[in-house]
Design a protein around this motif. Structure first.
Motif, PDB file in Angstrom:
ATOM      1  N   LEU A  83       0.612  -1.572  -0.027  1.00  0.00           N
ATOM      2  CA  LEU A  83       0.140   0.059  -0.052  1.00  0.00           C
ATOM      3  C   LEU A  83       1.434   1.297  -0.656  1.00  0.00           C
ATOM      4  O   LEU A  83       1.600   1.817   0.815  1.00  0.00           O
ATOM      5  CB  LEU A  83      -0.961  -0.091   1.204  1.00  0.00           C
ATOM      6  CG  LEU A  83      -2.084  -1.353   1.050  1.00  0.00           C
ATOM      7  CD1 LEU A  83      -2.445  -0.937   2.456  1.00  0.00           C
ATOM      8  CD2 LEU A  83      -2.835  -1.202  -0.428  1.00  0.00           C
ATOM      9  N   ASP A  84       0.491   1.930  -0.754  1.00  0.00           N
ATOM     10  CA  ASP A  84       0.901   3.382  -0.798  1.00  0.00           C
ATOM     11  C   ASP A  84       0.558   4.434   0.398  1.00  0.00           C
ATOM     12  O   ASP A  84       1.592   5.269   0.492  1.00  0.00           O
ATOM     13  CB  ASP A  84       0.479   4.171  -2.133  1.00  0.00           C
ATOM     14  CG  ASP A  84       1.601   5.216  -2.061  1.00  0.00           C
ATOM     15  OD1 ASP A  84       3.181   4.425  -2.573  1.00  0.00           O
ATOM     16  OD2 ASP A  84       1.789   5.390  -3.791  1.00  0.00           O
ATOM     17  N   ASN A  85      -0.329   3.911   0.956  1.00  0.00           N
ATOM     18  CA  ASN A  85      -0.577   5.238   2.050  1.00  0.00           C
ATOM     19  C   ASN A  85      -0.375   5.051   3.718  1.00  0.00           C
ATOM     20  O   ASN A  85      -0.448   4.973   4.382  1.00  0.00           O
ATOM     21  CB  ASN A  85      -2.172   5.311   1.822  1.00  0.00           C
ATOM     22  CG  ASN A  85      -3.116   4.101   2.040  1.00  0.00           C
ATOM     23  OD1 ASN A  85      -2.365   3.138   1.727  1.00  0.00           O
ATOM     24  ND2 ASN A  85      -4.159   5.097   2.378  1.00  0.00           N
ATOM     25  N   VAL A  86       1.509   3.627   3.508  1.00  0.00           N
ATOM     26  CA  VAL A  86       1.302   2.978   4.717  1.00  0.00           C
ATOM     27  C   VAL A  86       3.284   3.710   4.896  1.00  0.00           C
ATOM     28  O   VAL A  86       3.856   3.910   3.752  1.00  0.00           O
ATOM     29  CB  VAL A  86       1.580   2.018   4.873  1.00  0.00           C
ATOM     30  CG1 VAL A  86       2.217   1.855   6.191  1.00  0.00           C
ATOM     31  CG2 VAL A  86       0.193   1.683   4.387  1.00  0.00           C
ATOM     32  N   VAL A  87       3.560   4.618   5.356  1.00  0.00           N
ATOM     33  CA  VAL A  87       5.454   4.679   5.729  1.00  0.00           C
ATOM     34  C   VAL A  87       5.592   3.776   6.859  1.00  0.00           C
ATOM     35  O   VAL A  87       4.895   3.528   7.505  1.00  0.00           O
ATOM     36  CB  VAL A  87       5.531   6.594   6.320  1.00  0.00           C
ATOM     37  CG1 VAL A  87       6.573   6.621   6.707  1.00  0.00           C
ATOM     38  CG2 VAL A  87       4.513   7.199   5.520  1.00  0.00           C
ATOM     39  N   PHE A  88       6.404   3.180   6.573  1.00  0.00           N
ATOM     40  CA  PHE A  88       7.246   1.876   7.319  1.00  0.00           C
ATOM     41  C   PHE A  88       8.556   2.832   7.790  1.00  0.00           C
ATOM     42  O   PHE A  88       9.643   3.670   6.885  1.00  0.00           O
ATOM     43  CB  PHE A  88       7.878   1.284   6.460  1.00  0.00           C
ATOM     44  CG  PHE A  88       6.191   0.847   6.051  1.00  0.00           C
ATOM     45  CD1 PHE A  88       5.783  -0.265   6.737  1.00  0.00           C
ATOM     46  CD2 PHE A  88       6.337   0.669   4.877  1.00  0.00           C
ATOM     47  CE1 PHE A  88       4.709  -1.336   5.907  1.00  0.00           C
ATOM     48  CE2 PHE A  88       5.035  -0.222   3.490  1.00  0.00           C
ATOM     49  CZ  PHE A  88       3.664  -0.345   4.974  1.00  0.00           C
ATOM     50  N   THR A  89       8.857   2.460   8.913  1.00  0.00           N
ATOM     51  CA  THR A  89      10.179   2.717   9.535  1.00  0.00           C
ATOM     52  C   THR A  89      10.652   0.998  10.045  1.00  0.00           C
ATOM     53  O   THR A  89       9.958  -0.365  11.241  1.00  0.00           O
ATOM     54  CB  THR A  89      11.188   3.305  10.153  1.00  0.00           C
ATOM     55  OG1 THR A  89       9.785   3.310  11.359  1.00  0.00           O
ATOM     56  CG2 THR A  89      10.561   4.773   9.213  1.00  0.00           C
ATOM     57  N   PRO A  90      12.087   1.027  10.178  1.00  0.00           N
ATOM     58  CA  PRO A  90      12.300  -0.363  10.758  1.00  0.00           C
ATOM     59  C   PRO A  90      12.109  -0.468  12.743  1.00  0.00           C
ATOM     60  O   PRO A  90      13.486  -1.200  12.695  1.00  0.00           O
ATOM     61  CB  PRO A  90      13.651  -1.848  10.074  1.00  0.00           C
ATOM     62  CG  PRO A  90      14.055   0.036   9.622  1.00  0.00           C
ATOM     63  CD  PRO A  90      12.764   1.058   9.259  1.00  0.00           C
ATOM     64  N   HIS A  91      11.705  -0.521  12.755  1.00  0.00           N
ATOM     65  CA  HIS A  91      11.762  -0.187  14.674  1.00  0.00           C
ATOM     66  C   HIS A  91      12.941   0.910  15.253  1.00  0.00           C
ATOM     67  O   HIS A  91      14.094  -0.075  15.772  1.00  0.00           O
ATOM     68  CB  HIS A  91      11.947  -2.040  15.109  1.00  0.00           C
ATOM     69  CG  HIS A  91      11.274  -1.926  16.753  1.00  0.00           C
ATOM     70  ND1 HIS A  91      10.970  -2.645  17.336  1.00  0.00           N
ATOM     71  CD2 HIS A  91      11.773  -0.597  17.855  1.00  0.00           C
ATOM     72  CE1 HIS A  91      10.990  -2.557  18.463  1.00  0.00           C
ATOM     73  NE2 HIS A  91      11.477  -1.157  18.905  1.00  0.00           N
ATOM     74  N   LEU A  92      12.444   1.739  14.189  1.00  0.00           N
ATOM     75  CA  LEU A  92      13.804   2.874  14.551  1.00  0.00           C
ATOM     76  C   LEU A  92      13.792   3.783  15.828  1.00  0.00           C
ATOM     77  O   LEU A  92      14.407   4.899  16.248  1.00  0.00           O
ATOM     78  CB  LEU A  92      14.448   3.412  13.142  1.00  0.00           C
ATOM     79  CG  LEU A  92      14.556   2.715  11.993  1.00  0.00           C
ATOM     80  CD1 LEU A  92      14.632   3.835  11.421  1.00  0.00           C
ATOM     81  CD2 LEU A  92      15.982   2.370  12.288  1.00  0.00           C
ATOM     82  N   GLY A  93      12.902   2.767  16.533  1.00  0.00           N
ATOM     83  CA  GLY A  93      11.963   4.065  17.727  1.00  0.00           C
ATOM     84  C   GLY A  93      13.278   4.811  18.229  1.00  0.00           C
ATOM     85  O   GLY A  93      13.826   6.030  18.462  1.00  0.00           O
ATOM     86  N   ALA A  94      13.967   3.504  18.832  1.00  0.00           N
ATOM     87  CA  ALA A  94      15.319   4.217  20.062  1.00  0.00           C
ATOM     88  C   ALA A  94      16.365   4.267  19.333  1.00  0.00           C
ATOM     89  O   ALA A  94      17.743   4.387  20.548  1.00  0.00           O
ATOM     90  CB  ALA A  94      14.787   3.177  20.772  1.00  0.00           C
ATOM     91  N   SER A  95      16.518   4.279  18.060  1.00  0.00           N
ATOM     92  CA  SER A  95      17.793   3.939  16.940  1.00  0.00           C
ATOM     93  C   SER A  95      18.190   5.366  16.911  1.00  0.00           C
ATOM     94  O   SER A  95      18.306   6.012  15.997  1.00  0.00           O
ATOM     95  CB  SER A  95      17.773   3.141  15.932  1.00  0.00           C
ATOM     96  OG  SER A  95      17.770   1.561  16.219  1.00  0.00           O
TER      97      SER A  95
END
Ligand code: NAD
Length: 314
Positions: A266-278
């Motif tokens: 889907l084009d309307n999703v933005v992903f990051t690979p569990h970067l919150g604390a990185s």
């Protein structure tokens, strides 16, 4: 005393420990760690080392296991408690990092930044298609108003947003004193332009956002999860996004990690690979706070962030 560190941690943390103790860094796993753990008084890990009951069983000198970060799912806390070993962590070390990523996700959704980037790499110039919205004046609904939820609120207020918040453990006064409006989950879902999840993953929060909840949201609304995978039901989210029930989603965490599931279609999703604390700063803070906890235990003091406080005889 002797401390072993088995995952990469900030050098500031290692230096702090070295001021008082002998510190060894070895990325030992499983049997290898079990064979050596008996020599050490403290073990410091991040999420890479699985500290199992077998390892703990052979940790005859171990007084403390430190997790530079928050989640202790990689440590058998029960086995440690039975052996009288403190388990300590560093909550708060990554609060700002996760809050800033959450705001980054909101901006990415509002202004279609990742989509615009993808489209330009394909040689396109989609000015009209990628018209966005401002965050100013929009309502952010925060579910889980702990450390990160409150920091997100602070940043969102600075951007001119209005904040609503739900947290079953906080009083209305607690929420109001952070300049947010206390609300139920339902009120948030019905009214917010952005919904951001900041609860832990528990029996109560697993799939707390599923089809009925997504159906309550405005078609123009966005949802963000930088907390834990599993709080949003990914199948339900896929259907809601595909059918246009909500405008978009941004995810940092997934039911299964690494994630490569159907939401990526889907084009309307933005992903990051569990970067919150990185972040550099977050890792330093988490490492140093954890090292301070380890030092307290080795000095015979009670730690501040003591995960198995209620499981050990004090
Ligand atoms: P916190 O303990 O300070 O806050 C969590 C809040 O959630 C608490 O105030 C609690 O009362 C509330 N809560 C519990 N059950 C709830 C429910 N059913 N509904 C609504 N609220 C509920 O924790 P934090 O440091 O703010 O972390 C929040 C989340 O972010 C956690 O899931 C944590 O694991 C996650 N996290 C993610 C990353 C990442 O890399 N993306 C990094 C750090 C933390």
């Amino acid at each position: 005393m002797k401390i072993i560190i088995t995952d990469e941690v900030a050098k500031e943390a290692m230096e702090l420990l070295k001021e008082k103790h002998e510190v060894v860094f070895k990325e030992l796993r499983g049997e290898e760690l079990a064979n050596e753990i008996g020599e050490y008084d403290a073990l410091m890990v991040r999420s890479g080392t699985k500290v199992t009951a077998d390892i703990i069983e052979r940790a005859d000198r171990l007084k403390v296991i430190g997790r530079a970060g928050i989640g202790v799912d990689n440590i058998d806390v029960e086995a440690a408690s039975k052996k009288g070993i403190y388990v300590v962590n560093s909550p708060g070390g990554s609060t700002r990092s996760v809050a800033e990523l959450t705001i980054g996700h909101m901006l990415s959704l509002a202004r279609h930044i990742p989509r615009a980037d993808r489209s330009m790499r394909e040689g396109k110039w989609e000015k009209k298609k990628l018209k966005g919205i401002e965050l100013q004046g929009k309502t952010l609904g925060i579910i889980g108003f702990g450390r990160i939820g409150r920091e997100v609120c602070k940043l969102a207020l600075a951007l001119g947003m209005k904040c609503m918040a739900y947290d079953p453990l906080l009083s209305e006064e607690d929420i109001k004193s952070n300049n947010a409006t206390p609300a139920s989950v339902e009120e948030i879902l019905k009214n917010a332009d952005f919904v951001s999840i900041h609860t832990p993953l528990t029996e109560k929060t697993r799939h707390m956002i599923s089809t009925p909840q997504l159906e309550m949201m405005k078609e123009s609304a966005y949802i963000i999860n930088c907390a834990r995978g599993g709080i949003i039901d990914e199948d339900a989210l896929y259907e809601a996004l595909k059918s246009g029930k909500i405008a978009g989603a941004a995810l940092d965490v997934y039911e299964q990690e690494p994630y490569s599931g159907k939401l990526t279609e889907l084009d309307n999703v933005v992903f990051t690979p569990h970067l919150g604390a990185s972040t550099k700063e977050g890792q330093i803070r988490a490492g140093v706070i954890c090292a301070e906890q380890i030092l307290k235990v080795l000095d015979g003091e009670k730690p501040d962030y003591w995960v198995n406080r209620n499981m050990m005889k004090s």
